[in-house]
Motif scaffolding. Sequence first.
Motif, PDB file in Angstrom:
ATOM      1  N   ASN A 111       0.862  -1.184   0.000  1.00  0.00           N
ATOM      2  CA  ASN A 111       0.000   0.000   0.000  1.00  0.00           C
ATOM      3  C   ASN A 111       0.893   1.227   0.000  1.00  0.00           C
ATOM      4  O   ASN A 111       1.704   1.399   0.913  1.00  0.00           O
ATOM      5  CB  ASN A 111      -0.900  -0.027   1.239  1.00  0.00           C
ATOM      6  N   ASN A 112       0.790   2.045  -1.034  1.00  0.00           N
ATOM      7  CA  ASN A 112       1.561   3.283  -1.031  1.00  0.00           C
ATOM      8  C   ASN A 112       0.690   4.431  -1.498  1.00  0.00           C
ATOM      9  O   ASN A 112      -0.259   4.249  -2.248  1.00  0.00           O
ATOM     10  CB  ASN A 112       2.851   3.175  -1.844  1.00  0.00           C
ATOM     11  N   SER A 113       0.990   5.592  -0.987  1.00  0.00           N
ATOM     12  CA  SER A 113       0.262   6.795  -1.369  1.00  0.00           C
ATOM     13  C   SER A 113       1.228   7.963  -1.353  1.00  0.00           C
ATOM     14  O   SER A 113       2.241   7.941  -0.651  1.00  0.00           O
ATOM     15  CB  SER A 113      -0.909   7.043  -0.412  1.00  0.00           C
ATOM     16  N   TRP A 114       0.919   8.967  -2.158  1.00  0.00           N
ATOM     17  CA  TRP A 114       1.771  10.139  -2.226  1.00  0.00           C
ATOM     18  C   TRP A 114       0.959  11.344  -2.653  1.00  0.00           C
ATOM     19  O   TRP A 114      -0.119  11.217  -3.217  1.00  0.00           O
ATOM     20  CB  TRP A 114       2.962   9.910  -3.158  1.00  0.00           C
ATOM     21  N   VAL A 115       1.499  12.510  -2.359  1.00  0.00           N
ATOM     22  CA  VAL A 115       0.883  13.785  -2.710  1.00  0.00           C
ATOM     23  C   VAL A 115       1.889  14.566  -3.533  1.00  0.00           C
ATOM     24  O   VAL A 115       3.057  14.691  -3.155  1.00  0.00           O
ATOM     25  CB  VAL A 115       0.484  14.589  -1.445  1.00  0.00           C
ATOM     26  N   THR A 116       1.440  15.101  -4.674  1.00  0.00           N
ATOM     27  CA  THR A 116       2.335  15.863  -5.543  1.00  0.00           C
ATOM     28  C   THR A 116       2.547  17.271  -4.993  1.00  0.00           C
ATOM     29  O   THR A 116       1.872  17.702  -4.063  1.00  0.00           O
ATOM     30  CB  THR A 116       1.751  15.979  -6.960  1.00  0.00           C
ATOM     31  N   LEU A 117       3.474  17.974  -5.593  1.00  0.00           N
ATOM     32  CA  LEU A 117       3.721  19.363  -5.207  1.00  0.00           C
ATOM     33  C   LEU A 117       2.497  20.225  -5.460  1.00  0.00           C
ATOM     34  O   LEU A 117       2.333  21.286  -4.858  1.00  0.00           O
ATOM     35  CB  LEU A 117       4.933  19.912  -5.973  1.00  0.00           C
ATOM     36  N   GLU A 118       1.599  19.777  -6.348  1.00  0.00           N
ATOM     37  CA  GLU A 118       0.360  20.491  -6.659  1.00  0.00           C
ATOM     38  C   GLU A 118      -0.792  20.045  -5.762  1.00  0.00           C
ATOM     39  O   GLU A 118      -1.948  20.365  -5.997  1.00  0.00           O
ATOM     40  CB  GLU A 118      -0.026  20.273  -8.126  1.00  0.00           C
ATOM     41  N   ASN A 119      -0.485  19.255  -4.723  1.00  0.00           N
ATOM     42  CA  ASN A 119      -1.467  18.742  -3.757  1.00  0.00           C
ATOM     43  C   ASN A 119      -2.489  17.786  -4.367  1.00  0.00           C
ATOM     44  O   ASN A 119      -3.643  17.750  -3.953  1.00  0.00           O
ATOM     45  CB  ASN A 119      -2.168  19.882  -3.015  1.00  0.00           C
ATOM     46  N   ILE A 120      -2.081  17.007  -5.346  1.00  0.00           N
ATOM     47  CA  ILE A 120      -2.925  15.960  -5.913  1.00  0.00           C
ATOM     48  C   ILE A 120      -2.492  14.631  -5.300  1.00  0.00           C
ATOM     49  O   ILE A 120      -1.308  14.304  -5.289  1.00  0.00           O
ATOM     50  CB  ILE A 120      -2.801  15.919  -7.448  1.00  0.00           C
ATOM     51  N   SER A 121      -3.448  13.884  -4.780  1.00  0.00           N
ATOM     52  CA  SER A 121      -3.154  12.621  -4.094  1.00  0.00           C
ATOM     53  C   SER A 121      -3.280  11.436  -5.045  1.00  0.00           C
ATOM     54  O   SER A 121      -4.174  11.395  -5.888  1.00  0.00           O
ATOM     55  CB  SER A 121      -4.123  12.412  -2.935  1.00  0.00           C
TER      56      SER A 121
END
Length: 129
Positions: free
Chosen positions: A46-56
């Motif tokens: 399970n992995n998740s991340w948020v971009t510099l533009e705040n998109i998950s």
Amino acid sequence: MILKAYNFIASWQLFPEKGTYEKGNRPKSGYFQITTAEDKNYLTINNSWVTLENISYGAKYDIVIDDTFQEFYDKDFATHVRGKVLSSILFEINFIKNEEVVLQVMHTIEPNGYLKVTQTGTKEDGTTF
């Protein structure tokens, strides 16, 4: 099989500034977790991340790590997946489509306890990353 992967059953925070990104944009933050149930013979990634533009974004899948080909749920990305523990600090996952590895993901536990995830594959233009 799960006993071989015991060292990997944990959660890690992503440190984006320590990574090298050849495909896609550097995330702002992220989380990586590997779990299993006592009576199961598979790992849940399970992995998740948020971009510099705040998109998950996120991904979650189960894999048996016995070096066999298994069907993968996202047929657009890969038809099969294969996982293998190479040592107590290294295991790999290969995503396969049309009998070719489209993405290889190496998971390495470093001496400081950090998890290093290295992805190798081919970009849309045919170059490797």
